[in-house]
Write an enzyme that holds these catalytic residues in place. Structure first.
Site, PDB file in Angstrom:
ATOM      1  CE  LYS A 118      -3.616   2.678   0.479  1.00 34.60           C
ATOM      2  NZ  LYS A 118      -4.492   2.940  -0.676  1.00 34.60           N
ATOM      3  CB  CYS A 154      -3.352   9.249  -4.319  1.00 35.60           C
ATOM      4  SG  CYS A 154      -4.836   8.925  -3.333  1.00 35.60           S
TER       5      CYS A 154
HETATM    6  C1  SIN Z   1      -6.469   5.669  -2.055  1.00 35.26           C
HETATM    7  O1  SIN Z   1      -5.952   5.233  -1.018  1.00 35.26           O
HETATM    8  O2  SIN Z   1      -7.298   6.596  -2.017  1.00 35.26           O
HETATM    9  C2  SIN Z   1      -6.118   5.084  -3.369  1.00 35.26           C
HETATM   10  C3  SIN Z   1      -4.669   5.113  -3.630  1.00 35.26           C
HETATM   11  C4  SIN Z   1      -4.307   5.734  -4.926  1.00 35.26           C
HETATM   12  O3  SIN Z   1      -5.169   6.102  -5.711  1.00 35.26           O
HETATM   13  O4  SIN Z   1      -3.129   5.910  -5.205  1.00 35.26           O
END
Ligand code: SIN
Length: 314
Positions: free
Chosen positions: A45, A132
């Site tokens: 993540k 993001c």
């Molecule tokens: C998110 O955590 O909102 C998604 C991650 C991303 O779009 O890079």
């Protein structure tokens, strides 16, 4: 049949990875993806320097009729040190090259995490997530060409490990040209394209409300509805980037033919996001065997035989 792929000196026995954000926040989830017999490796993540709870729920929604997903997770993650500990522990026990994804909320946070990675004994690949769409008040860096040029210039002044960037989708030929011109100035190991299509909106017909809570319902789109956009971005970048910059194709993969198309358009590796959420780990074995069946029907024995060989019409 050989389905292996490479990025630099890293070898992947299988071409499939999870897309960052799906099944990769906790050590238990990461173990499942890393340990699966049909993954090339795991992408962790995207980390921020400190742990983040992310946006309020509901923040993920599956649209009807298999159209895809909308999410505004807001980078929930366990923080940089957690992923560093995980990667350092696992890298001695696996031959799968681990991807360490980072998504600082500022230019300085990204540089600070890159310094920590450079100074560490982490020996996998680093993904700088510039795309993001879900942090309120924080635009996607890679839509700002000057900011992208600036962060990469500063990063490559000291960062010597294999580094790639996660990009948002682009929608204009001029923008493909502009981003490729910037990326080609740097010794990038890879680009990962695409992140979700930012700031879509879905409505629940029963309640006449939006379906997710953050950002008044606006969120990143994934799954089948973004497949053509992912394909276009992979192909547009493959035809513009230096051949040494490898491409991870992400977006809309639900079956083997989708993965075949991304590789035909130029992808080296393929990530699965929304469909991994929907189907869970068995997606990797299913999509790989469907890909192998498509290849067999066309008499291909390995991915290099058809990668980046998409033809235009005369
Ligand atoms: C998110 O955590 O909102 C998604 C991650 C991303 O779009 O890079």
């Amino acid at each position: 049949m050989d389905l292996s792929a490479t990025i630099g000196n890293f070898k992947f026995e299988h071409p499939f990875l999870n897309a960052a954000g799906v099944m990769c926040q906790t050590a238990a989830e990461l173990d499942q993806v890393l340990g699966d017999d049909y993954t090339g490796s795991v992408v962790m993540k995207s980390a921020t320097p400190s742990p983040r709870p992310g946006n309020p729920s509901p923040r993920y929604y599956e649209l009807p009729s298999g159209l895809g997903t909308i999410n505004s997770m807001g980078l929930p993650n366990e923080g940089f040190d957690y992923y560093m500990d995980y990667a350092r522990q696992k890298q001695t026990k696996t031959n799968k090259p681990i991807f360490f994804s980072i998504a600082g909320l500022t230019h300085d946070e990204n540089l600070a995490m890159l310094h920590q990675l450079q100074d560490s004994d982490f020996d996998g690949l680093v993904e700088l997530n510039l795309s993001c769409p879900n942090v309120p008040g924080k635009p996607q860096t890679a839509y700002d060409f000057e900011a992208t040029q600036s962060i990469l210039t500063e990063a490559f002044a000291f960062f010597k490990k294999p580094l790639g960037v996660k990009l948002p989708p682009y929608f204009d030929i001029v923008h493909f040209d502009m981003i490729a011109k910037i990326l080609n100035q740097f010794p990038l190991a890879f680009v990962n394209t695409i992140n979700s299509v930012g700031n879509g909106l879905a409505i629940d017909p029963d309640t006449d409300t939006v379906v997710i809570k953050p950002k008044h319902g606006f969120g990143g789109l994934g799954g089948p509805m973004v497949k053509a956009t992912a394909l276009a971005n992979v192909n547009a970048l493959r035809t513009r980037l230096n051949p040494d910059i490898k491409i991870i194709g992400t977006g809309g993969v639900t079956k083997g033919r989708d993965a075949y198309n991304l590789i035909l358009a130029g992808a080296d590796l393929v990530e699965i996001g929304s469909q991994l959420m929907v189907e869970g780990l068995p997606v990797f074995q299913r999509v790989e065997s469907e890909l192998a069946a498509v290849m067999q029907a066309k008499n291909y024995q390995n991915l290099t035989e058809f990668r980046a060989s998409l033809k235009a019409l005369d």
